[in-house]
Design a protein around this motif. Structure first.
Motif, short mmCIF file in Angstrom:
data_model
loop_
_atom_site.label_atom_id
_atom_site.label_comp_id
_atom_site.label_asym_id
_atom_site.label_seq_id
_atom_site.Cartn_x
_atom_site.Cartn_y
_atom_site.Cartn_z
N GLN A 21 -12.77 -30.08 18.97
CA GLN A 21 -12.34 -30.19 20.38
C GLN A 21 -13.31 -29.49 21.34
OE1 GLN A 21 -9.74 -32.10 20.67
NE2 GLN A 21 -9.29 -31.96 18.49
N LEU A 22 -14.17 -28.67 20.80
CA LEU A 22 -15.04 -27.84 21.65
C LEU A 22 -15.94 -28.69 22.52
CD1 LEU A 22 -15.21 -24.67 21.53
CD2 LEU A 22 -17.36 -24.99 20.37
N PHE A 34 -25.44 -31.25 19.14
CA PHE A 34 -24.08 -30.69 19.24
C PHE A 34 -23.09 -31.67 18.62
CE2 PHE A 34 -20.69 -28.22 20.88
CZ PHE A 34 -19.78 -29.03 21.52
N ASP A 35 -23.19 -32.93 19.01
CA ASP A 35 -22.27 -33.94 18.48
C ASP A 35 -22.50 -34.17 16.99
OD1 ASP A 35 -22.50 -35.82 21.58
OD2 ASP A 35 -21.06 -34.29 20.94
N ASN A 60 -14.63 -15.26 15.09
CA ASN A 60 -15.94 -15.06 14.48
C ASN A 60 -16.51 -16.34 13.88
OD1 ASN A 60 -16.24 -12.41 15.07
ND2 ASN A 60 -15.91 -11.64 13.01
N ILE A 61 -15.69 -17.08 13.17
CA ILE A 61 -16.19 -18.25 12.45
C ILE A 61 -16.72 -19.30 13.43
CG2 ILE A 61 -13.90 -19.33 12.24
CD1 ILE A 61 -16.75 -19.56 9.67
N LEU A 62 -16.07 -19.43 14.58
CA LEU A 62 -16.55 -20.41 15.57
C LEU A 62 -17.85 -19.93 16.19
CD1 LEU A 62 -13.54 -21.92 17.55
CD2 LEU A 62 -15.15 -23.04 16.04
N GLN A 63 -17.93 -18.63 16.44
CA GLN A 63 -19.18 -18.09 16.97
C GLN A 63 -20.32 -18.35 15.98
OE1 GLN A 63 -18.97 -14.13 18.91
NE2 GLN A 63 -16.78 -14.18 18.49
N GLU A 64 -20.02 -18.17 14.72
CA GLU A 64 -21.01 -18.45 13.67
C GLU A 64 -21.46 -19.89 13.71
OE1 GLU A 64 -19.82 -15.79 9.90
OE2 GLU A 64 -20.31 -17.87 9.32
N TYR A 65 -20.50 -20.80 13.79
CA TYR A 65 -20.84 -22.23 13.81
C TYR A 65 -21.73 -22.55 15.02
CZ TYR A 65 -17.48 -23.77 10.21
OH TYR A 65 -16.80 -24.01 9.03
#
Lengths: 408, 408
Positions: free
Chosen positions: B380-381, B336-337, B258-263
């Motif tokens: 890393q994404l 993004f970066d 969830n937290i990554l989806q949020e970010y």
């Protein structure tokens, strides 16, 4: 020689911080212009001639947090530029160094865009400031505070506008006026304080980048007479009608004589509304159910104690009576010793935990330079312990009710 | 970064998380319950606000207000309720184990009577009215109601004056018994204490925590197609405002926490609307927008959503512009970066805020996620994963619009 640069060693925080402060007398003009300058410089500079460029530069440097601020401390206006940044040692980026960060900071603070292209952004900054001020006053609590202040300082208009400054002066300020204000700013007494893992490196960089351009860094920053004179006006009661669910009550007292123990005001304020132990919390919230919160603040530099709360409208009269009764009780020496002990405990904790708050450590360093006096945590705790019920009674007897403002 | 975090799992499902702060004077401890305002089945919506009411009411014990016991030890205690959690926390400089003991007392040993519940109702009503007096409250509330017309997410955390009016001692007891179970609780402590010492001290208390089978929620996750997607309201504001809600489908099958989806959704919104974008700069320079567009994203048990808030004189044109930009599928690599740098910086900064960091670590722990693992994963994404995720999530998004216009 640049003397007003002090960087403390950072031994426990992940971020470093630098604050650059300018001190000048409080005037309505200075306040209005400093607000505008803050907005203008937050958005653009000579190096970054549009919003996007400046904001991108901050984000590229690991979200540098750059803020401009204006504070009234007693009779002085303090304009500050604050930079909070991740310590370079934490980031494996060879381009992210104290030198590059301070170079950027210097550009933001000392190189505003006063060339012709900047005038468009001056107008935009003005609109942004005015829009923000409208927004702030949409909140009834801020509206109440603003109206309270207009009355409290009706004989000293320079202190009346607590949010941003006099609207007319902001609206009529010209680009060339702001440019003049900025160039004079650098001659006012200036101070840089901060915290970093490598203080010597940071001091050297700041001296190199700020020293030649900020004449005020060689001037004594200490302000010997800082206190604002207490109000001598007659008491005013004002009722203002507004469409709100809660009533807003603000009661203001002036200290008529100088305080003997500088922590008495804060002790009385916390005795009244500090924690769940406090007198007004118990009586107004817990007993009457009239409010969610009630607060008291004492400011020695302003010679002022203010009590404020958002209240159930039907219980306003009862709450006013409670406040009057409790102030009267203090005046007559009827002090709850248990509550007083609890108040002191609470303040001791608050003093001690400041050592874990970078912002507060720097604030203390700033205060030391401004007042010329340094107060350690141990000293403060000792002073607190020495406060007696009779000293509290004396302080409260010294309070003069100046205004009771009610928004219903 | 050297921030040590240790976890101890007790047999009954309770977790202890220790955040090592050897250089800090103060300590912070929180008990977090995995039960928040949105954790209501359909049949329970009538007494929305019960999680918050319970949080308030648990401070009342048979012996009196437990906050006074904390304060007698020199601690500062408080509590808060979110849509997903209830948190009880204390900040202190000594009497560590006594304070931890009191925290366990706080989340147990209820004392609910008709009289004291009624008294608390008055205080909570004042709290609700205080929030409702802020014009932005109505805007936020309206957009949540449009997105979640049938679940508790569409109701304010504190409930409404009507729903709070229906809460009884029995309902509070039932709520406590169903949710304040060992397996739904974690204690997070920021301290210089040793894990082994704390485990030894608290084991007895932990073993006494209720461990009955926990209530299963009928996951009130609105999957339906929204019928009403637009609303206009009026309020005491100087400038028209807008809230745009993006309601996402349940993406629990996506292989990202969830937290990554949020970010990633935050990143998408910021890359379109924040002050670094051409979109924002064009509108700022034309005087259409004076302030940035605020965004808020939440991926949680009861729903996944994002909100945008903005204000402008020509609110209709701004709305059209925002919706057009949302519909544009192009994503910006530079943002993004930049965002990755920003999140790294935020995560480092957070460590210095003892309480915020403790809450963040605790929250992620409930999702089975380690704070620093998440930060690393995001670093890393790659851009392709981000693009694919956003493309997928935006396919089925439902968008709602609320306009707040000044009262005529």
């Amino acid at each position: 020689m640049v003397k007003n640069i002090q960087i403390l060693p950072n031994t426990k925080f992940q971020t470093a911080q630098i604050g650059c402060f300018f001190k000048m007398p409080v005037t309505s003009e200075n306040i209005a212009k400093s607000s505008l300058l803050g907005y203008f410089q937050s958005n653009i500079s000579l190096a970054f001639q549009n919003l996007s460029a400046q904001e991108t530069a901050l984000r590229e440097n690991y979200d540098l947090d750059f803020r401009t601020r204006r504070q009234l401390i007693g009779n002085q206006l303090i304009i500050s530029y604050n930079l909070n940044f991740i310590e370079p040692s934490t980031i494996a980026d060879p381009n992210y160094t104290y030198e590059s960060i301070i170079d950027l900071f210097q550009k933001l603070v000392l190189e505003p865009d006063f060339v012709a292209s900047g005038s468009q952004f001056f107008d935009l900054a003005k609109n942004e400031l005015l829009s923000d001020l409208e927004d702030i006053l949409d909140d009834p609590r801020n509206q109440a505070l603003s109206e309270f202040n207009q009355i409290y300082y009706r004989d000293r208009p320079e202190y009346q506008n607590i949010f941003g400054g006099d609207l007319e002066l902001i609206k009529t300020c010209k680009f060339v006026d702001l440019e003049g204000f900025f160039s004079n700013l650098l001659d006012f007494p200036a101070l840089i304080v901060g915290m970093a893992q490598k203080p010597n490196v940071v001091v050297d960089q700041l001296a190199e980048k700020f020293g030649p351009k900020v004449a005020g860094l060689t001037t004594d920053f200490t302000q010997t007479k800082l206190k604002r004179a207490p109000s001598k006006l007659a008491f005013v009661e004002k009722i203002s009608e507004h469409q709100t669910n809660q009533a807003q009550l603000i009661v203001g007292y002036a200290y008529q004589n100088p305080v003997k123990n500088r922590l008495i005001g804060i002790t009385v304020a916390n005795y009244l509304t500090g924690g769940e132990y406090s007198i007004l919390f118990q009586k107004v919230r817990e007993d009457l159910g009239a409010a969610y919160g009630i607060s008291a603040t004492a400011n020695n530099n302003q010679n002022q104690l203010v009590i404020s709360a958002g209240l159930e409208k039907e219980k306003v009269a009862e709450v006013i009576k409670v406040i009057q009764d409790e102030i009267a009780a203090l005046k007559n020496g009827r002090i709850d010793e248990e509550v007083l002990a609890q108040t002191k405990n609470d303040l001791v904790r608050a003093f001690k935990i400041q050592e874990d708050q970078q912002q507060n450590i720097i604030k203390k360093e700033f205060a030391k330079n401004l007042t010329g006096k340094s107060h350690s945590t141990a000293e403060n705790i000792q002073l607190l312990k020495e406060i007696t019920p009779s000293e509290i009674a004396e302080f409260v007897n010294n309070l003069d009710l100046k205004e009771r403002y009610l928004m219903v | 970064m050297n921030q040590k975090i240790e976890v101890h799992h007790f047999n009954n499902g309770f977790d202890l998380i220790m955040i090592d702060k050897p250089d800090f004077v103060s300590e912070f401890a929180t008990v977090m319950i995995n039960y928040g305002s949105a954790d209501l089945n359909e049949t329970e919506l009538g007494h929305a606000g019960v999680a918050h009411f319970l949080e308030h009411k648990l401070f009342t014990k048979k012996s009196g207000d437990i906050a006074l016991q904390f304060e007698a030890l020199g601690a500062d205690v408080n509590a808060a309720t979110s849509t997903t959690k209830t948190m009880y926390f204390a900040n202190f400089i000594d009497h560590e184990f006594q304070n931890l003991d009191l925290l366990f007392d706080l989340v147990a040993n209820p004392f609910f009577t008709a009289e004291n519940v009624e008294k608390e109702r008055q205080i909570i009503t004042q709290e609700l009215l205080m929030y409702q007096d802020n014009p932005n409250f109505a805007l936020n509330q309206a957009v949540m109601e449009l997105m979640y017309p049938k679940s508790a997410l569409g109701i304010d955390i504190g409930g409404t004056v009507t729903s709070v009016g229906k809460i009884t001692p029995e309902i509070l007891t039932q709520t406590l018994n169903s949710n304040y179970q060992a397996a739904k609780m974690k204690m997070v402590i920021s301290s210089h204490q040793k894990m082994s010492d704390v485990v030894e001290k608290i084991t007895k208390r932990v073993n006494k925590l209720p461990s009955n089978s926990t209530k299963i929620f009928a996951a009130p996750f609105d999957e339906e197609t929204l019928v009403t997607k637009e609303k206009t309201i009026h309020g005491l504001v100087s400038m028209p405002k807008i809230a745009i809600g993006l309601k996402f489908d349940n993406t629990k099958n996506v292989a990202l926490p969830n937290i990554l989806q949020e970010y990633l959704v935050e990143l998408m919104l910021e890359s379109k609307f924040n002050t670094t974008t051409k979109w924002f700069n064009d509108r700022y320079e034309k005087g259409i927008l004076q302030q940035e567009v605020d965004t808020e994203v939440s991926f949680e048990k009861a729903g996944n959503y994002a909100k945008l808030f903005a204000q402008a004189q020509n609110i209709d044109q701004l709305t059209t512009d925002i919706l057009a930009e949302l519909a544009d599928k192009k994503l910006d690599r530079e943002s993004f970066d930049l965002k990755k740098k920003g999140i790294l910086a935020q995560s480092i900064r957070a460590v210095d805020s003892v309480s915020s960091f403790a809450f963040a670590v605790g929250e992620l722990s409930f999702d089975g996620v380690d704070y620093f693992d998440v930060v690393n994963e995001l670093q890393q994404l790659d851009f392709a994963t981000y693009e694919n995720f956003i493309e997928e999530i935006m396919k089925s998004v439902q968008i709602v619009v609320v306009k707040l216009l000044p009262e005529e």
